[in-house]
Scaffold this active site. Structure first.
Site, mmCIF file in Angstrom:
data_model
loop_
_atom_site.group_PDB
_atom_site.id
_atom_site.type_symbol
_atom_site.label_atom_id
_atom_site.label_comp_id
_atom_site.label_asym_id
_atom_site.label_seq_id
_atom_site.Cartn_x
_atom_site.Cartn_y
_atom_site.Cartn_z
ATOM 1 C CE LYS A 194 31.159 66.582 10.999
ATOM 2 N NZ LYS A 194 30.491 66.644 9.599
ATOM 3 C CD GLU A 268 41.800 79.316 10.017
ATOM 4 O OE1 GLU A 268 41.220 80.460 9.869
ATOM 5 O OE2 GLU A 268 42.877 79.033 10.117
ATOM 6 C CB CYS A 302 35.030 81.680 5.595
ATOM 7 S SG CYS A 302 36.745 81.059 5.140
ATOM 8 C CD GLU A 399 30.553 83.970 6.912
ATOM 9 O OE1 GLU A 399 30.269 83.098 7.808
ATOM 10 O OE2 GLU A 399 31.451 83.638 6.385
#
Lengths: 491, 290
Positions: A194, A268, A302, A399
């Site tokens: 996806k 991840e 990331c 983040e």
């Protein structure tokens, strides 16, 4: 907005002429169905959503919104392919199919680069020189593993898991698809992938490549949609393994959802990497490193070096040089070859970044942005730094996933390590110094999965990638990345 | 234990828990009783509490960086020394297993295998890194290598049935790889775990590297799985419900979850992949300038 104390001397008057990559050689359909069992099919419920160009907010295509029934169909196709073709194929033959994918991607790399930049907003220079070549290289690397797995796990036998459900993010759309699909196929699994809802196009073009490469139907299935589609995939009982790249919050939800099942998973997740600059570093190189660490791909990375830890004695110099360098960064049309920083991927992400800019200021930090012009339409954010932040500030701990750097100082290396490790994340880190022993001391002390010493944001198919702590579970890339797609047993 | 011949009164052992290299009683003051088949009291054991577990995590966290920095050679020698100490106390462990309803033969076999298993993992401390690390031939001008590092603090719900061998088969690979741990002893056969703590202590395993609690698994499982300063949780057996609880709670801080159910501890548990289960892969890049 503060002005830098001195500027790089370009003698003014120098303007870059526009150097846009042409789009006449690419083909994007008006509408895409779901790629299931080797062909594009309409979604069961007939729902589609727009995918837009974040640089001008224009619609590029309409993409199917996969429902539970569609996901079920895809999983069944993958299971059937696993049972009848892919799972039984001689490993060397599997490998040859994967090599084909790599070769066709190389042949069509220009088309892929342009579509990646159109759909996701990243500068063409990056999609052309980083994303697409690395994606092809990833297939090429793992293709070769298909018939060599017995050498990867000494003393054990490695068997495929079955059907892998894979959910990927919007920051490196095609590259993440390659990271997920290539090792899964090499190990003999079939796949339901996806893509992210804002960047589905290159995955759908990859479906074309997979068909062109002649893979048996159902080996790779691609279902587009948003969170609901992903949830249907995670919860489907016919899945043997989930591979997810995305935020730590969603990763946590997935890990919980998989509790009590026998599904294997790799995650991840997010990061808040510290980039540590020592006084004995080559300062000009380090400044380039800082720019690459946080402004690469608009900071939608990331493993971005979103925290700068600079030794106090050189902090003024480094920050001045950084501000100066930021002034030279060109923000604008992703298709222009001169562009350094492209468009923010979506309105939603832009709003999130802007909310952090407010939070940073409200917490008392000093914000500095470059003075560049921004295009009128589309989603844009100037390169931004915060100084005067403390360890507990949200812009230091959380983040942001944008071109926003939080800068702290340190005196002693122990302080640098303590600050670097003091977040729940542990994905990556950087260190800049000319002293070899210091490099090893610091790289060993950082609790993170990828450490760049005197460099940053480098990736390679042979190099394992993945996080410690709340940055995830498992590794992708390299020999270690095979582990995610096999079950090991006695020989 | 009997004083039939009326020579002297035997000195019964107090079974305590092991936290940070010390043998305290549970802070909660609670206990549970272990009985033999005839219903005679064998021992009163500490019914450890959540607070005991938290203290053990603090001790394990404090000990972890030092243990990880100890050389592989030293960790190997300490594990080997543990085997030596266990060998010297072989009869005591056999007797404890027999007291907890094992046959003499099965007890002897379990203790022998336990000693050998310690030697097995002692030998791996300076070898697994060579087996599992890699130099990665990247397509750019960088030197790139991946090494294993301990994941940190590991909590362990060790097997109930294999009370000594199962404990050692989980503890040894974790600490061989530089982790520190907190183990919850077998609930039905807790004696050997406490005595093994004494062996660890005598073998100069630094305080806090291994912490051992006794108590009720149903009470403590959720804390072993949910604690935010624990990096990995290992659970052995317990069925689907336990698996679901552990995995759900572990997700709070993305713990590594290692399921070791239906293992044959006498045969299945000698390979370096048990060490690798609680390791992280760290990859480092550096320019090489060509």
């Amino acid at each position: 907005m503060a002005t830098p104390e001195y500027k790089l001397a370009f003698d003014g008057g120098w303007e870059y002429d526009p150097a846009p990559e042409s789009t006449d050689h690419i083909s994007v359909r008006k509408r895409y169905g779901l790629f299931i069992n080797g062909e594009f099919v309409a979604p069961e419920k007939g729902r589609y959503f727009d995918t837009i160009n974040p640089a001008n907010e224009e619609k590029l295509s309409r993409v199917a919104d996969a429902s539970e029934a569609d996901v079920d169909k895809a999983v069944r196709a993958a299971r059937e392919a696993y049972r009848t073709t892919w799972g039984r194929m001689k490993p060397a033959e599997r490998g040859k199919y994967i090599y084909r994918i790599a070769r066709i991607m190389q042949e069509r790399s220009r088309e892929f680069s342009v579509i990646e930049s159109l759909d996701g907003g990243k500068p063409i220079r990056e999609s052309r020189d980083v994303d697409i070549p690395l994606a092809a290289a990833h297939f090429f690397y793992y293709a070769g593993w298909a018939d060599k797995l017995e050498y990867a796990f000494p003393g054990r036998s490695a068997k495929p898991l079955g059907v892998a459900g894979q959910i990927i993010p919007w920051n490196f759309p095609l590259l993440m698809a390659a990271w997920k699909i290539a090792p899964a196929l090499a190990c003999g699994n079939t796949v339901v992938l996806k893509p992210a809802e804002t960047t589905p196009l290159t995955a759908l073009k990859l479906a074309e490549v997979i068909a062109e490469a002649g893979l048996p139907p159902g080996v790779v299935n691609i279902v587009t949609g948003a969170g609901k589609t992903g949830a249907a995939l995670v919860q489907h009982p016919g899945i043997d393994k989930i591979a997810f790249t995305g935020s730590t919050n969603v990763g946590r939800i997935i890990q919980k959802a998989l509790a009590g099942t026998n599904k294997k998973y790799t995650l991840e997740l997010g990061g808040k990497a510290a980039n540590i600059i020592f006084a004995d570093a080559a300062i000009d190189q380090a400044v380039e490193g800082i720019v690459n660490a946080i402004f690469f791909n608009q900071g939608h990375v990331c493993c971005a070096g979103s925290r700068l830890l600079v030794q106090e004695s050189v902090a003024d110099e480094v920050i001045a040089k950084l501000k100066d360098r930021m002034e030279t960064l060109i923000v604008g049309d992703p298709l222009d070859k001169n562009t350094d920083i492209g468009a923010i991927n979506s309105m939603m992400q832009l709003e999130k970044i802007q909310s952090y800019l407010k939070i940073g200021k409200a917490e008392g930090a000093e914000m500095h942005q470059s003075s560049c012009r921004l295009p009128k339409r589309g989603y844009w954010c100037r390169p931004t730094i915060f100084t005067g932040v403390s360890q507990s500030n949200r812009v230091v701990q959380e983040e942001i996933f944008g071109p926003v750097l939080a800068i702290q100082t340190f005196r002693h290396h122990d302080e640098a390590v303590m600050k670097a490790n003091n977040t729940p994340y542990g994905l990556s880190g950087g260190i800049w110094t000319d002293k070899g022993a210091k490099i090893f001391k610091i790289t060993q002390s950082l609790r993170a999965g990828v450490i760049w010493a005197n460099t940053f944001n480098k990736f390679d198919p042979t190099s394992p990638f993945g996080g410690y702590k709340e940055s995830g579970v498992g590794r992708e890339g390299g020999l270690h990345g095979l582990d995610a797609y096999v079950k090991l047993g006695a020989q | 234990m009997s004083a039939k011949k009326n020579r002297r009164i035997a000195v019964a052992k107090t079974y305590k828990i092991y936290i940070g290299g010390k043998f305290p009683r549970t802070e909660s003051g609670r206990y549970f009783t272990l009985e033999d088949k005839q219903g005679n009291v064998i021992a009163n054991l500490c019914r450890s509490s959540r607070k005991d577990f938290r203290n053990a995590v603090v001790a394990a966290r404090k000990a972890q960086p030092g243990w990880a920095k100890a050389s592989a050679y030293l960790r190997g020698q300490i594990l080997y020394r543990t085997a030596e100490m266990l060998e010297g106390r072989r009869e005591q462990f056999v007797a404890e297993l027999v007291l907890q309803a094992s046959t003499q033969r099965a007890a002897e076999q379990e203790v022998d295998l336990s000693i050998d298993r310690l030697i097995y993992f002692a030998g791996w401390t300076d070898k697994y890194q060579q087996v599992f690390s890699a130099v990665n031939p990247v397509n750019s001008s960088h030197f790139n290598f991946s090494v294993l590092e301990p994941t940190g603090v590991v909590s362990m719900l060790v097997p109930d049935s294999s009370s000594l061998l199962g404990l050692i088969s989980n503890v040894a690979p974790a600490i061989a790889g530089g982790n520190t741990c907190i183990a919850l002893a077998s609930e039905s056969k807790p004696l050997c775990a406490v005595s093994f703590a004494e062996v660890l202590h005598a073998a100069d395993v630094p305080g806090g590297v291994v912490n051992i609690l006794t108590g009720f698994r149903s009470e403590l499982t959720e804390f072993f799985a949910s604690h935010m300063d624990v990096n990995a949780v290992i659970y052995c057996d317990g069925g689907k419900a336990v698996a679901k609880t552990v995995q759900e709670l572990a997700a709070n801080n993305i713990k590594r979850v290692i399921a070791r159910s239906r293992m044959d501890w006498s045969g299945d548990a000698e390979n370096p992949y048990l060490i690798r289960d609680t390791q992280e892969v760290k990859t480092t890049w550096h320019p090489i300038g060509n």
